[in-house]
Scaffold this motif. Sequence first.
Motif, PDB file in Angstrom:
ATOM      1  N   HIS A   7      48.026 -37.237  15.625  1.00 30.42           N
ATOM      2  CA  HIS A   7      49.091 -36.251  15.746  1.00 30.42           C
ATOM      3  C   HIS A   7      48.413 -34.884  15.735  1.00 30.42           C
ATOM      4  CE1 HIS A   7      52.410 -33.560  14.743  1.00 30.42           C
ATOM      5  NE2 HIS A   7      53.212 -34.489  15.231  1.00 30.42           N
ATOM      6  N   PRO A   8      48.857 -33.934  16.572  1.00 24.82           N
ATOM      7  CA  PRO A   8      48.162 -32.649  16.661  1.00 24.82           C
ATOM      8  C   PRO A   8      48.003 -31.926  15.334  1.00 24.82           C
ATOM      9  CG  PRO A   8      49.709 -32.870  18.474  1.00 24.82           C
ATOM     10  CD  PRO A   8      49.944 -34.044  17.566  1.00 24.82           C
ATOM     11  N   PHE A   9      48.922 -32.151  14.391  1.00 30.93           N
ATOM     12  CA  PHE A   9      48.835 -31.447  13.118  1.00 30.93           C
ATOM     13  C   PHE A   9      48.482 -32.363  11.952  1.00 30.93           C
ATOM     14  CE2 PHE A   9      50.869 -28.445  15.811  1.00 30.93           C
ATOM     15  CZ  PHE A   9      50.293 -27.240  15.418  1.00 30.93           C
ATOM     16  N   ARG A  14      42.574 -34.080  12.950  1.00 30.53           N
ATOM     17  CA  ARG A  14      41.853 -32.877  13.352  1.00 30.53           C
ATOM     18  C   ARG A  14      40.372 -32.975  12.976  1.00 30.53           C
ATOM     19  NH1 ARG A  14      44.682 -27.237  13.525  1.00 30.53           N
ATOM     20  NH2 ARG A  14      46.290 -27.737  15.062  1.00 30.53           N
ATOM     21  N   ARG A  17      38.740 -35.100  15.615  1.00 27.18           N
ATOM     22  CA  ARG A  17      38.588 -34.350  16.866  1.00 27.18           C
ATOM     23  C   ARG A  17      37.417 -33.369  16.783  1.00 27.18           C
ATOM     24  NH1 ARG A  17      44.311 -31.956  18.368  1.00 27.18           N
ATOM     25  NH2 ARG A  17      43.096 -31.193  20.163  1.00 27.18           N
ATOM     26  N   GLU A  31      49.171 -39.023  21.414  1.00 26.14           N
ATOM     27  CA  GLU A  31      49.954 -38.573  20.268  1.00 26.14           C
ATOM     28  C   GLU A  31      50.770 -39.729  19.707  1.00 26.14           C
ATOM     29  OE1 GLU A  31      53.410 -35.306  19.151  1.00 26.14           O
ATOM     30  OE2 GLU A  31      52.027 -34.929  20.832  1.00 26.14           O
ATOM     31  N   TYR A 183      47.821 -22.735  10.261  1.00 30.08           N
ATOM     32  CA  TYR A 183      48.839 -22.571  11.311  1.00 30.08           C
ATOM     33  C   TYR A 183      50.192 -22.229  10.688  1.00 30.08           C
ATOM     34  CZ  TYR A 183      51.802 -23.651  15.358  1.00 30.08           C
ATOM     35  OH  TYR A 183      52.720 -23.574  16.376  1.00 30.08           O
ATOM     36  N   LEU A 211      41.691 -27.206  18.942  1.00 36.05           N
ATOM     37  CA  LEU A 211      42.642 -27.190  17.831  1.00 36.05           C
ATOM     38  C   LEU A 211      43.429 -25.887  17.810  1.00 36.05           C
ATOM     39  CD1 LEU A 211      40.786 -29.570  17.001  1.00 36.05           C
ATOM     40  CD2 LEU A 211      41.059 -28.826  14.627  1.00 36.05           C
ATOM     41  N   ASN A 213      44.314 -24.178  20.184  1.00 39.41           N
ATOM     42  CA  ASN A 213      45.257 -24.131  21.305  1.00 39.41           C
ATOM     43  C   ASN A 213      46.481 -25.012  21.082  1.00 39.41           C
ATOM     44  OD1 ASN A 213      43.737 -22.307  22.813  1.00 39.41           O
ATOM     45  ND2 ASN A 213      42.514 -23.933  23.760  1.00 39.41           N
ATOM     46  N   GLU A 214      46.565 -25.644  19.923  1.00 42.80           N
ATOM     47  CA  GLU A 214      47.712 -26.500  19.607  1.00 42.80           C
ATOM     48  C   GLU A 214      48.884 -25.640  19.140  1.00 42.80           C
ATOM     49  OE1 GLU A 214      45.901 -30.503  20.013  1.00 42.80           O
ATOM     50  OE2 GLU A 214      47.866 -29.547  20.261  1.00 42.80           O
ATOM     51  N   TRP A 215      50.037 -25.885  19.707  1.00 43.42           N
ATOM     52  CA  TRP A 215      51.246 -25.167  19.330  1.00 43.42           C
ATOM     53  C   TRP A 215      52.375 -26.167  19.114  1.00 43.42           C
ATOM     54  CZ3 TRP A 215      50.461 -20.117  18.431  1.00 43.42           C
ATOM     55  CH2 TRP A 215      49.338 -19.537  19.005  1.00 43.42           C
ATOM     56  N   MET A 216      53.227 -25.852  18.168  1.00 41.80           N
ATOM     57  CA  MET A 216      54.348 -26.721  17.859  1.00 41.80           C
ATOM     58  C   MET A 216      55.644 -25.983  18.150  1.00 41.80           C
ATOM     59  SD  MET A 216      55.444 -29.640  16.762  1.00 41.80           S
ATOM     60  CE  MET A 216      53.951 -30.348  16.072  1.00 41.80           C
TER      61      MET A 216
END
Length: 230
Positions: A7-9, A14, A17, A31, A183, A211, A213-216
Amino acid sequence: MFTLFHHPFCPRSRFVRLALGEHGLDTRLVEELVWDRREAFLALNPAGDTPVLIAEGTPAMPGPGLVAEFLDEIHGAPLGDHRLLPRAMNDRIEVRRLMSWFNDKFFEEASGPLVTERVYKRFMKAEHGGGAPSTDVLRAAKANVRYHLAYIGWLARTRNFLAGDQLTFADLAAAAHLSAIDYLGDVPWNEDDAAKAWYVRIKSRPSFRPLLNEWMAGVPASAHYIDLDF
């Protein structure tokens, strides 16, 4: 080519990654919404959590520690003196200790609850625990962030990197967890200049750029999240 269920967050995703990026390995990201309990994902990891790394010819590798060990065994030697798990036994022990500190203790006490309450619960159904964040959980987690940030600051003042003279998995683990809650604006950077300076060094590395560049959607980033000189 690797496949990473993440999951991105997810702070531990992370970390993986960052580790893959430092090794220069191409990775396909998938994801995974762990609260959905997909049967196909549970077949890969019955524990039902992220990250899970898939590599050709190997079983699924769940968890950040297992992935780090695999990367070092298979891809560590070409890094030479920049190996993320050093050759010397005492140094390897310290890196593993700090990896566990951040991926287990920090996650359980701070980054995990903050991400769950402020990110995951926005997308979870009520029967899966979704809904408004718990103020008690948030209060306790934010207090724990201060404790962990002070420890990072102490390490940064006494060493070149957190585990010693060179960048290691320990730095990536700490930075990964901090990035997720940074974030959200939940890191009190003004409380420890040494921790802040160390983090700026780590987040300026090329492996960190994806990382940042990840936005929610619906969850704005803090003002200094992508500022490399904040």
